[in-house]
Design an enzyme around this catalytic site. Structure first.
Site, PDB file in Angstrom:
ATOM      1  N   CYS A  58       1.011  -1.601   0.303  1.00 37.99           N
ATOM      2  CA  CYS A  58      -0.087   0.030   0.054  1.00 37.99           C
ATOM      3  C   CYS A  58       0.674   0.968  -0.108  1.00 37.99           C
ATOM      4  O   CYS A  58       1.582   1.967   0.822  1.00 37.99           O
ATOM      5  CB  CYS A  58      -0.861  -0.075   1.194  1.00 37.99           C
ATOM      6  SG  CYS A  58      -1.845   1.366   1.606  1.00 37.99           S
ATOM      7  N   TYR A  89      -7.683   5.295  -9.074  1.00 40.32           N
ATOM      8  CA  TYR A  89      -7.389   4.194  -7.905  1.00 40.32           C
ATOM      9  C   TYR A  89      -8.628   3.174  -7.717  1.00 40.32           C
ATOM     10  O   TYR A  89      -8.211   1.774  -7.930  1.00 40.32           O
ATOM     11  CB  TYR A  89      -7.966   4.976  -6.754  1.00 40.32           C
ATOM     12  CG  TYR A  89      -7.522   4.378  -5.054  1.00 40.32           C
ATOM     13  CD1 TYR A  89      -6.256   4.314  -5.249  1.00 40.32           C
ATOM     14  CD2 TYR A  89      -8.500   3.879  -4.430  1.00 40.32           C
ATOM     15  CE1 TYR A  89      -5.468   2.871  -3.213  1.00 40.32           C
ATOM     16  CE2 TYR A  89      -7.647   3.186  -3.485  1.00 40.32           C
ATOM     17  CZ  TYR A  89      -7.182   3.033  -3.349  1.00 40.32           C
ATOM     18  OH  TYR A  89      -6.784   2.308  -1.967  1.00 40.32           O
ATOM     19  N   GLU A 101       0.833   0.130  -6.441  1.00 45.27           N
ATOM     20  CA  GLU A 101       0.900   0.715  -6.360  1.00 45.27           C
ATOM     21  C   GLU A 101       2.069   2.007  -5.777  1.00 45.27           C
ATOM     22  O   GLU A 101       3.935   0.818  -5.325  1.00 45.27           O
ATOM     23  CB  GLU A 101       0.235   0.880  -4.763  1.00 45.27           C
ATOM     24  CG  GLU A 101      -1.098   0.857  -5.421  1.00 45.27           C
ATOM     25  CD  GLU A 101      -2.362   1.000  -3.765  1.00 45.27           C
ATOM     26  OE1 GLU A 101      -1.203   1.228  -2.430  1.00 45.27           O
ATOM     27  OE2 GLU A 101      -3.040   1.197  -4.048  1.00 45.27           O
ATOM     28  N   ASP A 136      -3.419  -7.001   2.622  1.00 46.79           N
ATOM     29  CA  ASP A 136      -3.571  -6.691   0.836  1.00 46.79           C
ATOM     30  C   ASP A 136      -3.049  -8.264  -0.356  1.00 46.79           C
ATOM     31  O   ASP A 136      -1.545  -7.652  -0.120  1.00 46.79           O
ATOM     32  CB  ASP A 136      -2.382  -5.066   1.080  1.00 46.79           C
ATOM     33  CG  ASP A 136      -3.203  -4.560   2.254  1.00 46.79           C
ATOM     34  OD1 ASP A 136      -3.812  -4.499   2.594  1.00 46.79           O
ATOM     35  OD2 ASP A 136      -2.309  -4.049   2.474  1.00 46.79           O
ATOM     36  N   TYR A 141      -0.210  -4.412  -5.362  1.00 42.01           N
ATOM     37  CA  TYR A 141       0.474  -4.514  -3.790  1.00 42.01           C
ATOM     38  C   TYR A 141       2.123  -5.464  -3.871  1.00 42.01           C
ATOM     39  O   TYR A 141       2.924  -5.451  -3.164  1.00 42.01           O
ATOM     40  CB  TYR A 141      -0.312  -4.718  -2.467  1.00 42.01           C
ATOM     41  CG  TYR A 141      -1.588  -5.001  -3.028  1.00 42.01           C
ATOM     42  CD1 TYR A 141      -1.557  -3.410  -1.740  1.00 42.01           C
ATOM     43  CD2 TYR A 141      -2.515  -5.253  -2.426  1.00 42.01           C
ATOM     44  CE1 TYR A 141      -2.956  -2.590  -1.343  1.00 42.01           C
ATOM     45  CE2 TYR A 141      -3.823  -4.812  -2.696  1.00 42.01           C
ATOM     46  CZ  TYR A 141      -3.934  -3.336  -2.381  1.00 42.01           C
ATOM     47  OH  TYR A 141      -4.832  -2.538  -1.884  1.00 42.01           O
ATOM     48  N   CYS A 204      -2.215   1.188   7.592  1.00 35.86           N
ATOM     49  CA  CYS A 204      -0.566   0.816   7.462  1.00 35.86           C
ATOM     50  C   CYS A 204      -0.194  -0.582   7.503  1.00 35.86           C
ATOM     51  O   CYS A 204      -0.227  -0.758   8.664  1.00 35.86           O
ATOM     52  CB  CYS A 204       0.760   1.802   8.006  1.00 35.86           C
ATOM     53  SG  CYS A 204       2.056   1.901   7.404  1.00 35.86           S
ATOM     54  N   CYS A 213      19.329  -5.170   6.140  1.00 33.33           N
ATOM     55  CA  CYS A 213      20.259  -5.318   4.508  1.00 33.33           C
ATOM     56  C   CYS A 213      21.355  -4.362   4.955  1.00 33.33           C
ATOM     57  O   CYS A 213      21.353  -3.341   5.198  1.00 33.33           O
ATOM     58  CB  CYS A 213      18.908  -4.586   3.502  1.00 33.33           C
ATOM     59  SG  CYS A 213      20.070  -4.515   2.248  1.00 33.33           S
TER      60      CYS A 213
END
Length: 220
Positions: A58, A89, A101, A136, A141, A204, A213
């Site tokens: 998202c 959208y 997105e 999602d 996504y 969120c 990483c």
């Protein structure tokens, strides 16, 4: 039940050109300036600054991650990687435009490197989930890095290989992130730009794997 299953399958598979929504010739309206950074979304951007493009679920939460990063000049959300021109959208949510997105990031390479952006990207979501990010579900996504130079493409691929080694060592699966030269970027509607700044308690769903990483493995 068949109808629900059929709709889910459509959202988990990219559409063929013959299946894609027609879209429109004219760009959809969007905001002119960044709600937080007060910079023009569509430029002009400062000379010497660079642009990057990422999809990590998202775009509401994804954009906030990047605009908070030191060295980022402006961000914008939009749609990329699909077929339908100038999608809305609502259209992308059907899975019939093929778009992901994404967040457009304009940054000062003297302050933050592309490697630094890649580190934030990898650590902020789970890139092994295919056409979804957590709850999602759908092609919109998917994890994606759309590169704007050969150097970015090489750095993105190298970072993927390095991070996949780290993920596999921790028991995770193969990275499914799409890494290709950047397709056309379509700015999303004004309501979606900097959404979480306007709606602090908004949705969120971003969640990383907890695996770091290592910047040394990403030269850019």
């Amino acid at each position: 039940m068949f109808f629900l299953s059929d709709m889910l399958n459509k959202k988990l598979n990219l559409p063929k050109p013959s299946e894609a929504l027609p879209g429109r010739a004219r760009a959809i309206p969007t905001a002119s300036r960044h709600h937080v950074l007060k910079k023009p979304l569509k430029g002009p951007y400062p000379e010497g600054f660079e642009t990057a493009m990422f999809g990590l679920g998202c775009f509401w939460g994804a954009e906030r991650l990047f605009w908070q990063l030191d060295g980022v000049w402006v961000t914008a959300v939009g749609y990329a990687g699909g077929i339908t021109p100038n999608p809305t959208y609502q259209e992308t949510c059907t899975g019939l435009t093929g778009h992901a997105e994404v967040v457009l990031v304009v940054y000062d390479p003297k302050i933050v490197s592309y490697a630094g952006l890649l580190k934030l990207f990898w650590e902020s979501h789970d890139p092994t989930q295919g056409m979804r990010q957590g709850n999602d579900i759908g092609t919109t996504y998917r994890s994606a890095i759309y590169t704007l130079s050969d150097a970015q493409l090489q750095a993105a691929r190298a970072s993927r290989d390095a991070y996949e080694t780290a993920l596999r060592g921790a028991g995770h699966g193969k990275i499914t992130t799409e890494i290709v030269p950047a397709p056309e970027f379509y700015f999303a509607e004004a309501d979606h730009q900097q959404y979480l700044a306007k709606n602090p308690y908004g949705y969120c769903n971003l969640k990383g794997t907890g695996i770091p990483c290592i910047p040394a493995a990403i030269s850019a």
